[in-house]
Design a protein around this motif. Sequence first.
Motif, mmCIF file in Angstrom:
data_model
loop_
_atom_site.group_PDB
_atom_site.id
_atom_site.type_symbol
_atom_site.label_atom_id
_atom_site.label_comp_id
_atom_site.label_asym_id
_atom_site.label_seq_id
_atom_site.Cartn_x
_atom_site.Cartn_y
_atom_site.Cartn_z
ATOM 1 N N LYS A 26 0.516 -0.945 0.056
ATOM 2 C CA LYS A 26 0.006 0.098 0.056
ATOM 3 C C LYS A 26 1.104 1.119 -0.067
ATOM 4 O O LYS A 26 2.281 1.262 0.904
ATOM 5 C CB LYS A 26 -0.594 -0.046 1.013
ATOM 6 N N MET A 27 0.786 1.491 -0.632
ATOM 7 C CA MET A 27 1.445 3.174 -1.653
ATOM 8 C C MET A 27 1.432 4.075 -0.405
ATOM 9 O O MET A 27 1.457 5.472 -0.705
ATOM 10 C CB MET A 27 1.940 2.907 -3.111
ATOM 11 N N GLU A 28 1.942 4.437 0.297
ATOM 12 C CA GLU A 28 1.227 5.391 1.879
ATOM 13 C C GLU A 28 2.572 6.744 1.301
ATOM 14 O O GLU A 28 1.916 7.751 1.865
ATOM 15 C CB GLU A 28 1.698 4.826 3.205
ATOM 16 N N SER A 29 3.403 6.121 0.822
ATOM 17 C CA SER A 29 4.472 7.463 0.864
ATOM 18 C C SER A 29 4.242 8.343 -0.387
ATOM 19 O O SER A 29 4.684 9.669 -0.442
ATOM 20 C CB SER A 29 6.078 6.660 0.161
ATOM 21 N N MET A 30 2.881 7.769 -1.079
ATOM 22 C CA MET A 30 2.112 8.988 -1.808
ATOM 23 C C MET A 30 1.334 9.783 -1.513
ATOM 24 O O MET A 30 0.503 10.637 -1.977
ATOM 25 C CB MET A 30 1.917 8.210 -3.293
ATOM 26 N N GLN A 31 1.193 9.424 0.024
ATOM 27 C CA GLN A 31 0.475 10.355 1.113
ATOM 28 C C GLN A 31 1.296 12.085 0.442
ATOM 29 O O GLN A 31 1.976 12.895 0.394
ATOM 30 C CB GLN A 31 -0.255 10.287 1.973
ATOM 31 N N PRO A 32 -0.496 13.303 0.478
ATOM 32 C CA PRO A 32 0.436 14.536 1.361
ATOM 33 C C PRO A 32 1.631 14.645 2.817
ATOM 34 O O PRO A 32 0.970 13.494 3.682
ATOM 35 C CB PRO A 32 -0.916 14.998 1.459
ATOM 36 N N ALA A 33 2.381 15.310 2.372
ATOM 37 C CA ALA A 33 3.181 14.784 3.893
ATOM 38 C C ALA A 33 3.809 13.566 4.042
ATOM 39 O O ALA A 33 4.375 12.674 5.104
ATOM 40 C CB ALA A 33 2.692 14.859 5.489
ATOM 41 N N ALA A 34 3.073 12.653 2.565
ATOM 42 C CA ALA A 34 4.156 11.472 2.753
ATOM 43 C C ALA A 34 4.735 10.422 3.184
ATOM 44 O O ALA A 34 5.432 9.135 3.355
ATOM 45 C CB ALA A 34 5.745 12.002 2.605
ATOM 46 N N SER A 35 3.307 10.143 4.626
ATOM 47 C CA SER A 35 3.371 8.931 4.897
ATOM 48 C C SER A 35 1.967 8.628 5.281
ATOM 49 O O SER A 35 0.741 9.438 5.442
ATOM 50 C CB SER A 35 3.768 9.065 6.216
ATOM 51 N N PHE A 36 1.473 7.334 6.411
ATOM 52 C CA PHE A 36 0.051 7.381 6.662
ATOM 53 C C PHE A 36 -0.129 8.452 7.276
ATOM 54 O O PHE A 36 -1.913 8.324 7.252
ATOM 55 C CB PHE A 36 -0.069 5.793 6.810
ATOM 56 N N LYS A 37 -0.178 8.896 7.825
ATOM 57 C CA LYS A 37 -0.008 9.770 9.135
ATOM 58 C C LYS A 37 -1.364 10.377 9.076
ATOM 59 O O LYS A 37 -1.824 11.959 9.452
ATOM 60 C CB LYS A 37 0.711 10.097 9.563
ATOM 61 N N MET A 38 -0.730 10.924 7.731
ATOM 62 C CA MET A 38 -2.155 11.957 6.890
ATOM 63 C C MET A 38 -3.489 11.527 7.198
ATOM 64 O O MET A 38 -5.008 12.432 7.694
ATOM 65 C CB MET A 38 -1.771 12.366 6.280
ATOM 66 N N ARG A 39 -4.062 10.328 7.183
ATOM 67 C CA ARG A 39 -4.573 9.470 6.975
ATOM 68 C C ARG A 39 -5.928 10.303 8.633
ATOM 69 O O ARG A 39 -7.066 10.932 8.791
ATOM 70 C CB ARG A 39 -4.969 7.900 7.308
ATOM 71 N N GLY A 40 -4.619 9.543 9.223
ATOM 72 C CA GLY A 40 -5.565 9.886 11.014
ATOM 73 C C GLY A 40 -5.354 11.613 11.440
ATOM 74 O O GLY A 40 -6.297 12.283 12.067
ATOM 75 N N MET A 41 -3.564 11.743 11.483
ATOM 76 C CA MET A 41 -3.659 13.101 11.523
ATOM 77 C C MET A 41 -4.972 14.205 10.493
ATOM 78 O O MET A 41 -5.338 14.808 11.771
ATOM 79 C CB MET A 41 -2.376 13.555 11.679
ATOM 80 N N GLY A 42 -5.541 13.778 9.611
ATOM 81 C CA GLY A 42 -5.667 15.091 9.320
ATOM 82 C C GLY A 42 -7.093 15.028 9.734
ATOM 83 O O GLY A 42 -7.790 15.955 9.403
ATOM 84 N N LEU A 43 -7.900 13.583 9.937
ATOM 85 C CA LEU A 43 -8.927 13.191 10.217
ATOM 86 C C LEU A 43 -9.278 14.175 11.515
ATOM 87 O O LEU A 43 -10.229 14.913 11.782
ATOM 88 C CB LEU A 43 -9.544 11.864 10.544
#
Length: 193
Positions: A26-43
């Motif tokens: 799962k290519m989470e390095s493609m998230q804004p801010a370059a990690s899966f963290k955007m999912r939780g921290m974003g919400l």
Amino acid sequence: MPLHTVTPLLESAPLSRIVGRSVWLKMESMQPAASFKMRGMGLAAERAVASGATQLVSSSGGNAGYAVACAGRALGVPVTVVVPTTTAPRMRSLIAATGAEVRVAGTVWDEAHREATNLADQCGGVLMHPFDHPDIWEGHASVITEVHDSGIEPGCVVVAVGGGGLLAGVLHGIDQAGWSTTRVVAVETEGTA
Ligand SMILES: *Cc1c(COP(=O)(O)O)cnc(C)c1O
């Protein structure tokens, strides 16, 4: 609209060959801010701002702080990130480039977190914990929801673990997906014990 993006799920030929069955990344390095963290921290940031937060404070000198900084920029609220002295100059400048203020306090995360807590109290900002909040787990769960939507039901999910936010989100997502036989292997990064 969520601040994270839907990432590609790619089958890795070399890893599949080594393991002897399909391995998907799962290519989470493609998230804004370059990690899966955007999912939780974003919400979590979105909900904090919807509840009236006018300033966000993060105590993470790593990807969580970077994600809060990007989230704050997208939401139009000022962000202060308190990092320990051990945070690399490259990460400090990535965070600063979002417009967030970077402050340095302590040599380890616990000390930076204490300072961030004080700062949030003083300035009336909302402290964004890097892993210990239900909004973060709910946001991180979307990584599994996307796998579920793609029609793949994995026999096993291998997940990196530091504070356990991603792990909690993955377990939450697996529960929501109704995968009853999927195993989870949590791999702890050396030095995070
Ligand atoms: C944050 C992070 C981890 C650890 O996540 P936790 O939710 O703290 O367990 C692992 N890998 C990367 C790349 C991270 O950014």
